[in-house]
Design a protein around this motif. Sequence first.
Motif, PDB file in Angstrom:
ATOM      1  N   THR A   6       0.812  -1.502  -0.089  1.00  0.00           N
ATOM      2  CA  THR A   6      -0.038  -0.084  -0.033  1.00  0.00           C
ATOM      3  C   THR A   6       0.811   1.444  -0.032  1.00  0.00           C
ATOM      4  O   THR A   6       1.846   1.351   0.858  1.00  0.00           O
ATOM      5  N   SER A   9       0.471   6.934   2.872  1.00  0.00           N
ATOM      6  CA  SER A   9      -0.828   7.770   3.046  1.00  0.00           C
ATOM      7  C   SER A   9      -1.047   8.500   4.263  1.00  0.00           C
ATOM      8  O   SER A   9      -0.459   8.170   5.337  1.00  0.00           O
ATOM      9  N   ALA A  37      -7.251   9.827  -3.353  1.00  0.00           N
ATOM     10  CA  ALA A  37      -7.829   9.157  -1.991  1.00  0.00           C
ATOM     11  C   ALA A  37      -8.348   7.814  -2.440  1.00  0.00           C
ATOM     12  O   ALA A  37      -8.795   7.627  -3.224  1.00  0.00           O
ATOM     13  N   TRP A  38      -8.469   7.360  -1.331  1.00  0.00           N
ATOM     14  CA  TRP A  38      -9.179   5.939  -1.230  1.00  0.00           C
ATOM     15  C   TRP A  38      -9.596   5.505  -0.043  1.00  0.00           C
ATOM     16  O   TRP A  38      -9.437   6.380   0.917  1.00  0.00           O
ATOM     17  N   ARG A  46      -8.015   7.661   3.187  1.00  0.00           N
ATOM     18  CA  ARG A  46      -6.764   7.579   3.119  1.00  0.00           C
ATOM     19  C   ARG A  46      -6.217   8.501   2.064  1.00  0.00           C
ATOM     20  O   ARG A  46      -6.953   8.211   1.048  1.00  0.00           O
ATOM     21  N   ILE A  47      -5.506   9.338   2.290  1.00  0.00           N
ATOM     22  CA  ILE A  47      -5.035  10.210   1.251  1.00  0.00           C
ATOM     23  C   ILE A  47      -3.469   9.922   0.894  1.00  0.00           C
ATOM     24  O   ILE A  47      -2.665   9.965   1.555  1.00  0.00           O
ATOM     25  N   ASP A  48      -3.246   9.801  -0.450  1.00  0.00           N
ATOM     26  CA  ASP A  48      -2.151   9.401  -0.921  1.00  0.00           C
ATOM     27  C   ASP A  48      -0.933  10.375  -0.719  1.00  0.00           C
ATOM     28  O   ASP A  48      -1.281  11.762  -1.029  1.00  0.00           O
ATOM     29  N   ALA A  49       0.082  10.162  -0.018  1.00  0.00           N
ATOM     30  CA  ALA A  49       0.936  10.944   0.351  1.00  0.00           C
ATOM     31  C   ALA A  49       1.732  11.678  -0.703  1.00  0.00           C
ATOM     32  O   ALA A  49       2.081  12.891  -0.558  1.00  0.00           O
ATOM     33  N   SER A  51       0.619  12.328  -3.553  1.00  0.00           N
ATOM     34  CA  SER A  51      -0.426  13.267  -4.169  1.00  0.00           C
ATOM     35  C   SER A  51      -0.480  14.778  -3.361  1.00  0.00           C
ATOM     36  O   SER A  51      -0.415  15.724  -4.174  1.00  0.00           O
TER      37      SER A  51
END
Length: 203
Positions: A6, A9, A37-38, A46-49, A51
Amino acid sequence: MSSAATPPSFSTAEVAQRLGVSAPTVQRWVDQGYIKAWKTVGGHRRIDAASVESFLASQQLQAVARPAGKTPARPGPSVLVVDDNPDDRDLLSAVVEATLPDAAIQVVENGFQALVAIGQVTPDILLTDVVMPHMNGLEMLRELRQARTPGPRAIVVVTSLGPERLAALGGLPAGVGLVHKPVAPDGLAAALRACLEPPKINE
């Protein structure tokens, strides 16, 4: 075979703290596709770091710091100018420089950049247009009220919109100055000087 790792995030709250904005602002940017995010199996966002860092870098790169005049013996006020029109930005900045020669001026071109800039360093004065792409000035001011960081000492809105149109967009927040476009330099100068006056105390 093992599943792919994964990616790093953050939670919404962690991103809000990182950017210096409110959690609803972060959620809005995710919904609009500016930040990836997902949701986990348990339903947590959870937010993509990567990004987040990319978004922050893109906004900061477009923000331009413009110290006005000579270096003052005493630090002058900091002013953030927000307008998507480069000619208007130049005019507003020129009036600020003429009115407050020792001011440190930062110019940005939209509400996103303004929120990120304020989240990093809060200016003394926020000078903003209303009609801008993606997020208008009044939306930006409403988002700012929900932010974790203290707001600017004074806010001046510069717009060509009339009272009815401003009301339709939600109206001006209390205590916000208003200057109409086309900008009369003397009128804007007076509004800027008023921003630095001490608050009146009722006797």
